[in-house]
Each structure stands twice: as structure tokens, then as C-alpha cells.
Design a protein around this motif. Structure first.
Motif, PDB file in Angstrom:
ATOM      1  N   UNK A   1       0.702  -1.365   0.004  1.00 50.05           N
ATOM      2  CA  UNK A   1       0.156  -0.064   0.246  1.00 50.05           C
ATOM      3  C   UNK A   1       0.782   0.925  -0.007  1.00 50.05           C
ATOM      4  N   UNK A   2       0.897   2.439  -1.292  1.00 51.14           N
ATOM      5  CA  UNK A   2       1.821   2.608  -1.257  1.00 51.14           C
ATOM      6  C   UNK A   2       3.213   3.090  -1.090  1.00 51.14           C
ATOM      7  N   UNK A   3       3.756   1.631  -1.224  1.00 53.38           N
ATOM      8  CA  UNK A   3       4.934   1.982  -0.932  1.00 53.38           C
ATOM      9  C   UNK A   3       5.524   0.739  -0.057  1.00 53.38           C
ATOM     10  N   UNK A   4       4.466   0.646   0.887  1.00 48.21           N
ATOM     11  CA  UNK A   4       4.706  -0.165   1.917  1.00 48.21           C
ATOM     12  C   UNK A   4       3.996  -1.343   2.134  1.00 48.21           C
ATOM     13  N   UNK A   5       4.477  -2.540   2.048  1.00 48.25           N
ATOM     14  CA  UNK A   5       4.038  -4.036   2.896  1.00 48.25           C
ATOM     15  C   UNK A   5       2.711  -4.114   4.174  1.00 48.25           C
TER      16      UNK A   5
END
Length: 110
Positions: free
Chosen positions: A22-26
Motif C-alpha cells: 500500500x503506497x509502497x509499504x508492505x
């Protein structure tokens, strides 16, 4: 991207998990959850902002009626997050404002 989301799950049988981005975060989501449910569980709110006033929005109806959960999924914009199940490796991006139209977005009336 685990957070202290105010949305708590009911304890039910254990479910398998998948890792999405999500937006580059796992984020670890339950298999079978919708993208909107994963966003709420992750505390990723607002999930989008409106194109005109930049008002924050979040998943609301969870059944494909309100369109408040529009997000980008694996590079495809304006996906109703409540109508798509998470899958391993899925990339979700929250939408801010208007998005640019591409050639494939234009449909001719028949």
C-alpha cells in the motif's frame, strides 16, 4: 504497514494471509479480504481525495455503490477497492485528485 486501525475484526477461524503493498509499504492482509477492507485494516485513510476540492474520502458502503474507495491497483486507476479481493504481491496506491486519462481509458459510444 501495520497500524493501530480503529477497525477491529471479529475473531473467526484463522485465515491465510497475503502480503500486499500500500503506497509502497508492505501490509499483511487476510486472503479473501477486499482491497477496501485491507485499506481500513491498515489505517490507510483517506483512500483517495476528490478531483475538484481535494476532500478526503474512505471506503463507505463496501458493496460497490458509493465509489468512495477508488484506488489504483497494479497500475490500473479508478478501481473500486471494495469489489476486488487482495492477492499476493498486489500493489495498491491511494488516489489523490484527478488522474490523467490514457488512450485505453477513452471508450467510444456505440
Amino acid at each position: 504497514m501495520q497500524t493501530d486501525s480503529p477497525f477491529n475484526r471479529l475473531e473467526t477461524a484463522s485465515a491465510a494471509t497475503v502480503t500486499i503493498e500500500i503506497d509502497g509499504q508492505p501490509f499483511t492482509a487476510r486472503e479473501g479480504d477486499s482491497v477496501a477492507a485491507a485499506l481500513l485494516a491498515a489505517g490507510a485513510i483517506p483512500s483517495r481525495t476528490t478531483p475538484v476540492s481535494a476532500s478526503p474520502r474512505a471506503p463507505y458502503c463496501m458493496m460497490g455503490v458509493c465509489f468512495e474507495c477508488l484506488v489504483e491497483v497494479d497500475g490500473l486507476a479508478n478501481v473500486q477497492g471494495c469489489m476486488v479481493q487482495v492477492s499476493e504481491g498486489m500493489r495498491v496506491r491511494r488516489q489523490n485528485g484527478a488522474r490523467a486519462l490514457t488512450q485505453g481509458d477513452v471508450h467510444e459510444a456505440v
